[in-house]
Design a protein around this motif. Structure first.
Motif, PDB file in Angstrom:
ATOM      1  N   LEU A   1      52.863  61.628 109.099  1.00 38.93           N
ATOM      2  CA  LEU A   1      54.130  62.101 109.654  1.00 38.93           C
ATOM      3  C   LEU A   1      53.928  63.334 110.530  1.00 38.93           C
ATOM      4  N   LYS A   2      52.799  64.040 110.339  1.00 40.99           N
ATOM      5  CA  LYS A   2      52.504  65.215 111.164  1.00 40.99           C
ATOM      6  C   LYS A   2      52.300  64.840 112.628  1.00 40.99           C
ATOM      7  N   MET A   3      51.975  63.559 112.895  1.00 41.44           N
ATOM      8  CA  MET A   3      51.703  63.135 114.264  1.00 41.44           C
ATOM      9  C   MET A   3      52.954  62.690 115.004  1.00 41.44           C
TER      10      MET A   3
ATOM     11  N   THR B   1      58.403  63.509 128.913  1.00 46.87           N
ATOM     12  CA  THR B   1      59.359  62.401 128.985  1.00 46.87           C
ATOM     13  C   THR B   1      58.659  61.046 129.071  1.00 46.87           C
ATOM     14  N   ASP B   2      57.341  61.051 129.260  1.00 48.35           N
ATOM     15  CA  ASP B   2      56.607  59.792 129.407  1.00 48.35           C
ATOM     16  C   ASP B   2      55.976  59.323 128.112  1.00 48.35           C
ATOM     17  N   LEU B   3      56.338  59.953 126.960  1.00 49.86           N
ATOM     18  CA  LEU B   3      55.661  59.656 125.706  1.00 49.86           C
ATOM     19  C   LEU B   3      56.628  59.805 124.536  1.00 49.86           C
ATOM     20  N   ARG B   4      56.511  58.897 123.560  1.00 49.94           N
ATOM     21  CA  ARG B   4      57.236  59.009 122.295  1.00 49.94           C
ATOM     22  C   ARG B   4      56.257  58.734 121.159  1.00 49.94           C
ATOM     23  N   ASN B   5      56.281  59.585 120.148  1.00 53.82           N
ATOM     24  CA  ASN B   5      55.461  59.379 118.952  1.00 53.82           C
ATOM     25  C   ASN B   5      56.397  59.124 117.777  1.00 53.82           C
TER      26      ASN B   5
ATOM     27  N   LYS C   1      55.191  55.439 127.258  1.00 55.75           N
ATOM     28  CA  LYS C   1      54.220  55.031 126.243  1.00 55.75           C
ATOM     29  C   LYS C   1      54.768  55.408 124.870  1.00 55.75           C
ATOM     30  N   ILE C   2      54.828  54.420 123.966  1.00 57.14           N
ATOM     31  CA  ILE C   2      55.345  54.650 122.616  1.00 57.14           C
ATOM     32  C   ILE C   2      54.200  54.481 121.627  1.00 57.14           C
ATOM     33  N   ASN C   3      53.773  55.586 121.017  1.00 58.27           N
ATOM     34  CA  ASN C   3      52.786  55.525 119.934  1.00 58.27           C
ATOM     35  C   ASN C   3      53.523  55.222 118.632  1.00 58.27           C
TER      36      ASN C   3
END
Length: 606
Positions: free
Chosen positions: A90-92, A4-8, A70-72
């Motif tokens: 897009l694989k990431m 929940t602390d990360l978005r890619n 954190k938004i990558n």
């Protein structure tokens, strides 16, 4: 389990719909940078070619923090020729921001990148950009996006996509296009609320696919990718699984995470993180980096095959070696092999003749960007006419077809349709817009597109807007019309003289100016007729008691036609080369001497 602390997320769109400008707005309003750090526009378009052309060529990774998450962010190219960049990055990602111009609506590349995102299982959220335009039509464009998702076979959950309206240039986003806000934050709120965090299995052994290769003069290749499962730390022993099934042992010398505009050192990274690993033995895009006791390879990146090829060879003209540092076939081979490491959509093969290579790519822009980069690095080379790549299917030859979309003023639609029709293009759809522009969609062989853009822009006085994307392989069509005019070919070596051009310009458009270097076999102009003509561009005025220096008329010369690299590649025929050096671009015949060309012509007819 999901983090929940990360978005890619990846930002995908058609060319010039505002992806990089939206990233600029997100960076400026993130509160993590000083004003001096974000002075320029299009901050992520960092190399010179991207800034000069106003397009994104390479995918970029950045990271910002918003409300503890954190938004990558992965900024992707919008031009169809750089689709290979989009397919691998897009694989990431776990989700995608689909950006659409509020006036133009979905375009060919919008369809391409969205279909790739859906194939990867990414959840799209939609941003209708440029609502500050006076001719915007946001609600109609939103309906077109919905129709496009239906055409691509999206499920019901995807069709219920969240959306916001935005003006990336003005730096705001809103849920009501008639209300201007002060912040771009609604885009970030939509991302956090609707795009899921990465699905992770922290207990599984470490596994990661290499999707990007960076280069450092100090540490060599840097492998970038998203950790699929497990975790990795500095000093860990890993196995690198290659394409042929081989396995190479390695060690993580340095581990970095993306932070803001760069990367920061880290001790440990876990599943879902996008990381950069240093110290691996010659990593390549598509390799799997994993725990040495659990060598389980991931499916390699599948990239669409090239459609266009060109012959690259050394510069063999009399002016070779004057400007470039790298002029031999050994230099050329090493540079092309290095490009293969990071350019997944490129193919390089040895040609039949010595010192030559067949280089295949997605389109003319894809290959011309490579040539321009090599030119700026100090390479000299000669390049042949672009050729489409045919393949045999069920005993019949097939060639690539492109979907071509053209927006033109209504009064010149007829001439555009005539030009496209002459190149075997078939009209599939035509609609009139409210702004006086007519939108026409064609299916056309890829070889019919070579040289078409310049002619359409000339016929419409620069008002036409053209976009195309690969459609499919179809049965080969008939012949495409060749260049209607012949060329003027120099028969002498030396400096071009104004007096000679004055006499020649009555029957030709010139490509050179007085004082330019020329040599035998170099193309110096376009003939007014359909045949080639050998001329002497260094002929001087003879001074005698009959011909004095001041008694004749003043010499008035028309400005020469200056060609860009793309225009030169489109212009040449099969018996011609484009000579490329760090200082100039010249056109020449492959066989330089007139007698040699005549012998070659006789041997072909025999």
């Amino acid at each position: 389990m999901r983090r929940t602390d990360l978005r890619n997320i990846a930002i995908i769109a058609h060319v010039d719909h505002g992806k990089t400008t939206l990233v600029d707005a997100l960076l400026r309003q993130s509160g993590q940078f000083r004003d001096a750090q974000l002075q320029e526009d299009c901050i992520l378009d960092s190399n010179d070619l991207e800034r000069e052309r106003g397009i994104t060529i390479l995918a970029k990774n950045i990271a910002i923090n918003y409300e503890g998450v954190k938004i990558n962010i992965i900024d992707t190219p919008g031009h169809a020729d750089f689709g290979g960049e989009v397919e691998r990055v897009l694989k990431m990602a776990d989700g995608a921001i689909l950006l659409v111009d509020s006036f133009e609506g979905p375009r060919p590349q919008t369809r391409f990148v969205l279909s790739k995102a859906l194939e990867c299982g990414l959840k799209p959220v939609v941003v209708i950009n440029k609502i500050d335009r006076p001719d915007c039509r946001p609600d109609e464009v939103l309906s077109q996006v919905f129709d496009l998702l239906v055409e691509l076979g999206a499920d019901d959950e995807t069709l219920d996509f969240p959306y916001v309206y935005a003006s990336a240039r003005e730096g705001y986003a809103t849920h009501d296009p008639n209300e201007k806000t002060e912040s771009i934050h609604p885009v970030l709120d939509m991302v956090i609320d609707n795009i899921p965090g990465p699905k992770v299995d922290a207990e599984a052994p470490f596994q990661m696919m290499v999707t990007t290769i960076a280069w450092s003069e100090y540490v060599g290749r840097v492998a970038i990718g998203r950790i699929n499962c497990g975790e990795v730390s500095n000093g860990d022993k890993v196995a690198v699984l290659k394409g042929g099934g081989s396995q190479v042992a390695g060690e993580v010398v340095n581990l970095q995470l993306f932070d803001k505009l760069g990367r920061t050192d880290a001790e440990t990274a876990t599943a879902g993180d996008i990381v950069a690993l240093t110290g691996l033995p010659d990593p390549e895009i598509g390799d799997t980096v994993c725990h040495p006791e659990h060598p389980n390879p991931l499916e390699r990146v599948a990239v669409d095959e090239p459609t266009l090829s060109m012959m690259f060879t050394i510069n063999s003209s009399p002016l070779a070696g004057r400007e470039g540092k790298f002029v031999t076939s050994r230099h050329l081979r090493a540079r092309l092999m290095k490009e293969l490491e990071s350019n997944v959509a490129l193919r390089v093969e040895e040609a039949d003749q010595n010192d030559a290579f067949m280089v295949s790519g997605r389109g003319l822009l894809h290959l011309s960007i490579l040539i321009e980069q090599m030119r700026r690095e100090g390479y000299e080379l000669s390049v042949g006419k672009p050729q489409v790549i045919r393949k045999e299917i069920d005993g019949k030859w097939h060639e690539p077809f492109e979907s071509l979309e053209v927006d033109v003023p209504a009064n010149v639609v007829g001439s555009v349709m005539e030009m496209v029709g002459a190149r075997r293009g078939q009209m599939e759809e035509m609609s009139a817009g409210s702004t006086g522009m007519t939108h026409v969609r064609f299916s056309i062989p890829a070889r019919g597109l070579i040289g078409l853009r310049t002619r359409v822009l000339n016929a419409t006085k620069g008002e036409a807007i053209m976009h195309h994307r690969f459609e499919s392989f179809k049965r080969c069509e008939g012949e495409i019309p060749r260049r209607p005019n012949g060329v003027l070919v120099s028969q002498e070596n030396g400096k071009v003289v104004g007096y000679a051009l004055w006499k020649l310009q009555e029957r030709a458009d010139m490509f050179v100016s007085p004082g330019d270097d020329c040599y035998e076999g170099m193309i110096i102009g376009e003939n007014s007729r359909d045949c080639d003509m050998v001329v002497n561009p260094i002929r001087e005025k003879k001074l005698s008691n009959v011909r004095s220096s001041g008694a004749d008329d003043a010499i008035l010369l028309r400005p020469p036609r200056k060609m860009s690299l793309e225009m030169a590649l489109e212009y040449i025929e099969e018996d011609e080369f484009v000579e490329i050096t760090p200082g100039c671009i010249r056109l020449r015949k492959i066989v330089l001497t007139e007698n040699g060309r005549k012998r070659q012509g006789r041997s072909k007819t025999a």
